[in-house]
Design an enzyme around this catalytic site. Structure first.
Site, short mmCIF file in Angstrom:
data_model
loop_
_atom_site.label_atom_id
_atom_site.label_comp_id
_atom_site.label_asym_id
_atom_site.label_seq_id
_atom_site.Cartn_x
_atom_site.Cartn_y
_atom_site.Cartn_z
N ASP A 189 0.87 -1.18 0.00
CA ASP A 189 0.00 0.00 0.00
C ASP A 189 0.91 1.23 0.00
O ASP A 189 1.88 1.29 0.76
CB ASP A 189 -0.87 0.04 1.25
N HIS B 133 5.03 -7.35 0.24
CA HIS B 133 4.68 -8.65 -0.31
C HIS B 133 5.30 -8.84 -1.69
O HIS B 133 5.73 -7.89 -2.34
CB HIS B 133 3.16 -8.80 -0.38
N SER C 28 8.20 3.80 4.76
CA SER C 28 9.41 4.16 4.04
C SER C 28 9.17 4.03 2.56
O SER C 28 8.12 4.43 2.06
CB SER C 28 10.60 3.31 4.50
#
Length: 288
Positions: free
Chosen positions: A91, A148, A254
């Site tokens: 995200d 992921h 980050s």
């Protein structure tokens, strides 16, 4: 001096590693009601959507780090099943993306930086990606902090690259040269259907930790030398991950940089700078 210039000057002046490590210790502390209160304030300040979290009650989390790395509810991020589609690994929001030209990546308008420097300085690690594609995705404090796999892959190498800890928000990206190649980072290189895929997890101010699922906490402590680990890509000790599986996490937000080789996959036309990304949604298509 403008406010933006003052903010950049402060980035250069402040002891970023010291601040980040202190914040890391505080984030790991289990302070009961105080921790819960601070988490609630954080949720309000950054408008965190807790309805997607597996545990939406702030009191569930014993420390800030548990909250930062909170899992999502089952089904909150469906993974596109089409084997030809490379998905968003996190995200966040796309900072920059495009072609790797003459070994350079775009950091911001008017600012390029070296892919070889980003990957730790080894020419052999860089060569497979020359002429390929890259994408930089920024994770804001409100975002889900786990990273992921965008495609099935088998880990072949991990590199720890020491560096600074500048903030990685849009302001610093526009004003600090070589930002992503000067910050502390962890590089993971996977063998995939499209050839080598690099996933670079870039540290930043108050990012207390970068972890991978195979090595645990890679940083801190901060090192002063580049270290690399090679992994078998065949046999029972190979570390193979499916598209959508977790590969790492940040304790606070980050940036992730992706890179792959020439003529292997094309970024979809609707993917542009500032595009909001959601884990599991289409990002690129593997060439036929």
């Amino acid at each position: 001096m403008s406010l933006d210039k003052f903010k950049i000057a402060m980035q250069y002046a402040m002891p970023k590693h010291f601040i980040s490590r202190v914040v890391g210790k505080l984030a790991a502390a289990k302070a009961g009601v105080l921790t819960t209160t601070l988490i609630k304030l954080f949720i309000k300040q950054y408008k965190v959507d807790m309805s997607e979290a597996k545990h939406p009650d702030p009191a569930h989390y014993e420390s800030f780090n548990e909250f930062f790395t909170r899992p999502l509810k089952d089904g909150a991020r469906p993974i596109v099943a089409d084997s030809d589609i490379i998905i968003h690994p996190v995200d966040g929001a796309i900072s920059q993306l495009g072609d790797i030209v003459d070994g350079q990546l775009i950091q911001a308008k008017g600012h390029d930086y070296s892919l070889q420097a980003l990957l730790g300085g080894n020419k052999d690690d860089t060569t497979p990606f020359l002429g390929g594609k890259f994408a930089t995705i920024y994770l804001a404090p409100k975002d889900y902090h786990r990273i992921h796999m965008p495609i099935d892959g088998t880990l072949s190498k991990m590199i720890y690259v020491p560096g600074d800890l500048f903030s990685v928000n849009p302001l610093t990206a526009q004003n600090v040269p070589n930002l992503f190649a000067r910050n502390e980072r962890v590089v993971a290189i996977f063998e995939t259907e499209i050839g080598p895929l690099a996933m670079v997890l870039v540290g930043a101010t108050i990012v207390a930790s970068i972890e991978t699922i195979w090595a645990g906490t890679v940083t801190p402590p901060a090192g002063s030398d580049v270290f690399s680990w090679n992994y078998p890509t065949k046999g029972e000790n190979a570390i193979s991950l499916k598209k959508g599986e977790e590969m790492g996490r940040f304790k606070l937000g980050s940036t992730v940089v992706l890179a792959w080789g020439d003529d292997k996959a094309d970024i979809l036309d609707d993917q542009l700078p500032e595009t909001v990304t959601r884990l599991g949604t289409p990002f690129a298509k593997i060439d036929d």
